[in-house]
Design an enzyme around this catalytic site. Structure first.
Site, mmCIF file in Angstrom:
data_model
loop_
_atom_site.group_PDB
_atom_site.id
_atom_site.type_symbol
_atom_site.label_atom_id
_atom_site.label_comp_id
_atom_site.label_asym_id
_atom_site.label_seq_id
_atom_site.Cartn_x
_atom_site.Cartn_y
_atom_site.Cartn_z
ATOM 1 N N GLU A 1 9.344 16.009 15.497
ATOM 2 C CA GLU A 1 9.626 16.056 14.055
ATOM 3 C C GLU A 1 8.694 17.052 13.370
ATOM 4 O O GLU A 1 7.484 17.012 13.587
ATOM 5 C CB GLU A 1 9.423 14.660 13.462
ATOM 6 N N LYS B 1 0.847 -1.195 0.000
ATOM 7 C CA LYS B 1 0.000 0.000 0.000
ATOM 8 C C LYS B 1 0.879 1.240 0.000
ATOM 9 O O LYS B 1 1.610 1.494 0.962
ATOM 10 C CB LYS B 1 -0.911 0.032 1.225
ATOM 11 N N CYS C 1 13.276 11.853 5.839
ATOM 12 C CA CYS C 1 13.447 11.431 7.236
ATOM 13 C C CYS C 1 14.884 11.634 7.699
ATOM 14 O O CYS C 1 15.162 11.690 8.888
ATOM 15 C CB CYS C 1 13.043 9.976 7.380
ATOM 16 N N GLU D 1 10.428 1.632 10.051
ATOM 17 C CA GLU D 1 11.318 2.763 9.745
ATOM 18 C C GLU D 1 10.519 4.024 10.005
ATOM 19 O O GLU D 1 9.614 4.343 9.232
ATOM 20 C CB GLU D 1 11.754 2.707 8.271
HETATM 21 P P1 NAD Z 1 2.205 8.060 7.974
HETATM 22 O O1 NAD Z 1 2.634 7.261 9.141
HETATM 23 O O2 NAD Z 1 1.058 8.972 8.116
HETATM 24 O O3 NAD Z 1 1.837 7.109 6.748
HETATM 25 C C1 NAD Z 1 2.764 6.200 6.189
HETATM 26 C C2 NAD Z 1 1.999 5.073 5.538
HETATM 27 O O4 NAD Z 1 1.348 4.321 6.551
HETATM 28 C C3 NAD Z 1 0.888 5.519 4.588
HETATM 29 O O5 NAD Z 1 0.806 4.600 3.525
HETATM 30 C C4 NAD Z 1 -0.351 5.450 5.465
HETATM 31 O O6 NAD Z 1 -1.533 5.257 4.740
HETATM 32 C C5 NAD Z 1 -0.031 4.230 6.312
HETATM 33 N N1 NAD Z 1 -0.674 4.187 7.619
HETATM 34 C C6 NAD Z 1 -0.973 5.214 8.443
HETATM 35 N N2 NAD Z 1 -1.564 4.751 9.565
HETATM 36 C C7 NAD Z 1 -1.629 3.401 9.445
HETATM 37 C C8 NAD Z 1 -2.134 2.356 10.270
HETATM 38 N N3 NAD Z 1 -2.712 2.613 11.439
HETATM 39 N N4 NAD Z 1 -2.026 1.087 9.835
HETATM 40 C C9 NAD Z 1 -1.454 0.801 8.648
HETATM 41 N N5 NAD Z 1 -0.972 1.752 7.817
HETATM 42 C C10 NAD Z 1 -1.054 3.034 8.209
HETATM 43 O O7 NAD Z 1 3.517 8.822 7.477
HETATM 44 P P2 NAD Z 1 3.622 9.876 6.313
HETATM 45 O O8 NAD Z 1 3.065 11.162 6.814
HETATM 46 O O9 NAD Z 1 3.124 9.279 5.048
HETATM 47 O O10 NAD Z 1 5.214 9.998 6.147
HETATM 48 C C11 NAD Z 1 6.006 10.867 6.895
HETATM 49 C C12 NAD Z 1 6.676 10.120 8.019
HETATM 50 O O11 NAD Z 1 7.442 9.043 7.512
HETATM 51 C C13 NAD Z 1 7.654 10.993 8.769
HETATM 52 O O12 NAD Z 1 7.504 10.742 10.147
HETATM 53 C C14 NAD Z 1 9.008 10.505 8.289
HETATM 54 O O13 NAD Z 1 10.082 10.714 9.163
HETATM 55 C C15 NAD Z 1 8.743 9.062 8.092
HETATM 56 N N6 NAD Z 1 9.719 8.456 7.191
HETATM 57 C C16 NAD Z 1 10.651 7.609 7.720
HETATM 58 C C17 NAD Z 1 11.618 7.043 6.892
HETATM 59 C C18 NAD Z 1 12.662 6.097 7.429
HETATM 60 O O14 NAD Z 1 13.305 5.445 6.627
HETATM 61 N N7 NAD Z 1 12.836 5.982 8.728
HETATM 62 C C19 NAD Z 1 11.616 7.343 5.533
HETATM 63 C C20 NAD Z 1 10.661 8.220 5.044
HETATM 64 C C21 NAD Z 1 9.704 8.769 5.883
#
Ligand code: NAD
Length: 497
Positions: A401, A190, A299, A265
């Site tokens: 963050e 997804k 990130c 991650e």
């Molecule tokens: P998010 O957590 O809102 O969403 C990420 C993904 O998870 C999306 O596909 C979303 O639909 C899904 N999701 C959200 N809640 C869920 C749940 N309860 N169950 C299953 N899936 C769920 O994050 P975002 O706003 O899309 O991305 C930004 C975040 O990602 C920032 O915190 C950033 O630091 C982090 N990030 C981390 C890395 C890393 O490698 N550590 C890399 C890129 C981004």
């Protein structure tokens, strides 16, 4: 309409963006079973340019059934054959770079030159890397002299879930899917509902590459609906997730009690530690990138800049001067250094964080405002790159963050204080050290609480290295053998001689 800019490719794969995106289930491109869709907005213009399936547990059930059918065959497909298909996917991504980059920019708001130079090339590199990796993957054997021999089988897990965020859409989507498929698993994937387009186009690429039906199923939709349905489905045995720390905690609370394998991650609040003896020019140039690349929505961006006291004023003046030169503009223009942030919701969040920094007593050295562009982008979500000083390690601005074009400056007197400031927050993803003193670099690297340390560079990536964070930045590591080990079950066989 901008979507029309992405036309059919000359390579025979239709990479136009339809108004209604579809899921890929069992090799078929189909709408959500509920018939419900969500608006997808171009953040540079504020226009709805396509609709995304608002999938739910019924779509996930269908995807799981398709994956179950495909698994027995895919799991025993020879590594050479998996290599061939995954490598073909890599080549097709390369051949369609222009179309994919345009789609990524329309969907995400990042400059087109960045999509072309970084996002799409890295997506093909991910597939090529794990396609070749699986040809070299080997397991251990432990000899007990003349008593017995142990050997370890590394078998595919079965059906696995891959969930990715919006900041590096195709880049991170493929970073998870490639090792999962290479290791012989079937995948329910997804992408973020905020940036689904390249994942949709990627489903067409996978079909064109001859990936068997049901091996990869791409289901679009919201995290709390489609995402949680993947995480909680009993047939999905492992979850690889990249996203926010809050969503990671929620996923762990569902998956841990039923003992699913988890790779998380999560967020970062990374320190960029600058000592007075650094290579000044290189440090300054790289610090601009590590602060504001992709509008600060990586990130790994260094959002807390820690500068040795003796060069603090000099750094502040030179840095702010460079930041003010960064052109915020239409992502389609080659001269724009900063594009739009990803959505109205994220724009509001970042602006609230800037306001909070003001309330906490922070001094805005530059930026701090929304940018109002003219013409095509008049309704887009643009923010000035922002530099803040005067806030200590315990204020929210330096603990939470922000994930936008916002950095803070703090000064330190000595190495011990630098470490104290760097380790003062609950995240531990990455850190950067700038010094010419090799002993200090090694000493500080060993004491920094982060999974990824760069010395005199930033975002220099070797895909073989372990990638991931400690503390609230996650659990587990991706990359190289770590990823192939995550996506396999180790089984020890002990044979008495
Ligand atoms: P998010 O957590 O809102 O969403 C990420 C993904 O998870 C999306 O596909 C979303 O639909 C899904 N999701 C959200 N809640 C869920 C749940 N309860 N169950 C299953 N899936 C769920 O994050 P975002 O706003 O899309 O991305 C930004 C975040 O990602 C920032 O915190 C950033 O630091 C982090 N990030 C981390 C890395 C890393 O490698 N550590 C890399 C890129 C981004």
């Amino acid at each position: 309409m901008i979507a029309e800019a992405v036309k059919h490719t000359t390579k025979g794969i239709d990479l136009s963006i339809p108004f209604y995106l579809e899921n890929m289930v069992g090799g078929n491109l189909i709408g959500p079973l509920s018939g419900q869709f969500i608006d997808n907005v171009n953040p540079a213009t504020g226009e709805v340019f396509c609709k995304i399936p608002d999938s739910d547990e019924k779509d996930i059930e269908a995807a799981v059934n398709a994956a179950k059918k495909a698994f027995p065959h895919w799991s025993v497909t020879p590594a050479e054959e998996r290599f061939r298909i995954l490598n073909t996917i890599a080549s097709l991504i390369d051949e369609n770079l222009e179309e994919l980059a345009m789609a990524e920019t329309i969907d995400n708001g990042k400059p087109l030159w960045l999509s072309k130079r970084v996002d799409i090339p890295r997506a093909s590199a991910n597939f090529r890397f794990f396609a070749t990796g699986i040809m070299h993957f080997a397991a251990e054997s432990h000899s007990m002299e003349d008593k017995a021999i142990n050997y370890t089988l590394r078998q595919p897990i079965g059906i696995v879930g891959c969930i990715s965020p919006w900041n590096l859409p195709l880049y991170l989507f493929t970073w998870k899917i490639a090792p999962a498929l290479a290791a012989g698993n079937c995948v329910i994937a997804k992408p973020s509902e905020v940036t689904p387009v390249t994942a949709f186009l990627f489903s067409r690429i996978c079909k064109a590459a001859g990936l068997p039906d049901g091996v990869l199923n791409i289901v679009h939709g919201r995290g709390d609906r489609a995402g949680e349905a993947i995480v909680s489905h009993p047939a999905v045995k492992a979850i690889s997730f990249t996203g926010s720390t809050g969503a990671g905690a929620r996923i762990a609370s569902i998956a841990a009690p039923v003992f699913k394998k988890l790779s998380l991650e999560l967020g970062g609040k990374n320190p960029n530690v600058i000592f007075a003896d650094c290579d000044w020019e290189k440090m300054l140039k790289t610090t601009i990138q590590s602060s504001f690349a992709n509008q600060g929505q990586i990130c790994l961006c260094g959002s807390r800049i820690l500068v040795e006291e003796s060069i603090y004023e000099k750094f502040k003046t030179a840095f702010v001067e460079q930041v003010q030169k960064l052109k915020v503009g239409d992502p389609l223009e080659e001269t724009s250094r900063q594009g739009a942030v990803v959505s109205k919701q994220h724009f509001d969040k970042v602006m609230r964080c800037i306001e909070r920094a003001r309330e906490e007593g922070g001094k805005i050295l530059c930026g701090g405002n929304a940018v109002q562009l003219q013409g095509r982008c008049a309704n887009g979500y643009f923010i000035e790159p922002t530099v803040i000083e005067g806030l200590g390690p315990s204020c929210e601005t330096n603990l939470e963050e922000i994930f936008g074009p916002v950095v803070t400056l703090q000064s330190f007197r000595n190495e011990a204080e630098a470490l104290e400031l760097a380790n003062a927050c609950n995240y531990g993803l990455s850190a950067t050290i700038w010094t010419q003193d090799i002993s200090r670099a090694n000493r500080v690297a060993a004491k920094l609480e982060a999974g990824i340390i760069w010395v005199n560079c930033w975002l220099l990536r070797d895909l073989r290295t372990p990638f991931g964070g400690m503390k609230n930045s996650g659990v587990g590591r991706e990359g190289g053998w770590e990823a192939l080990r995550f996506f396999t079950e180790a089984k020890n066989v002990c044979v008495q001689l």
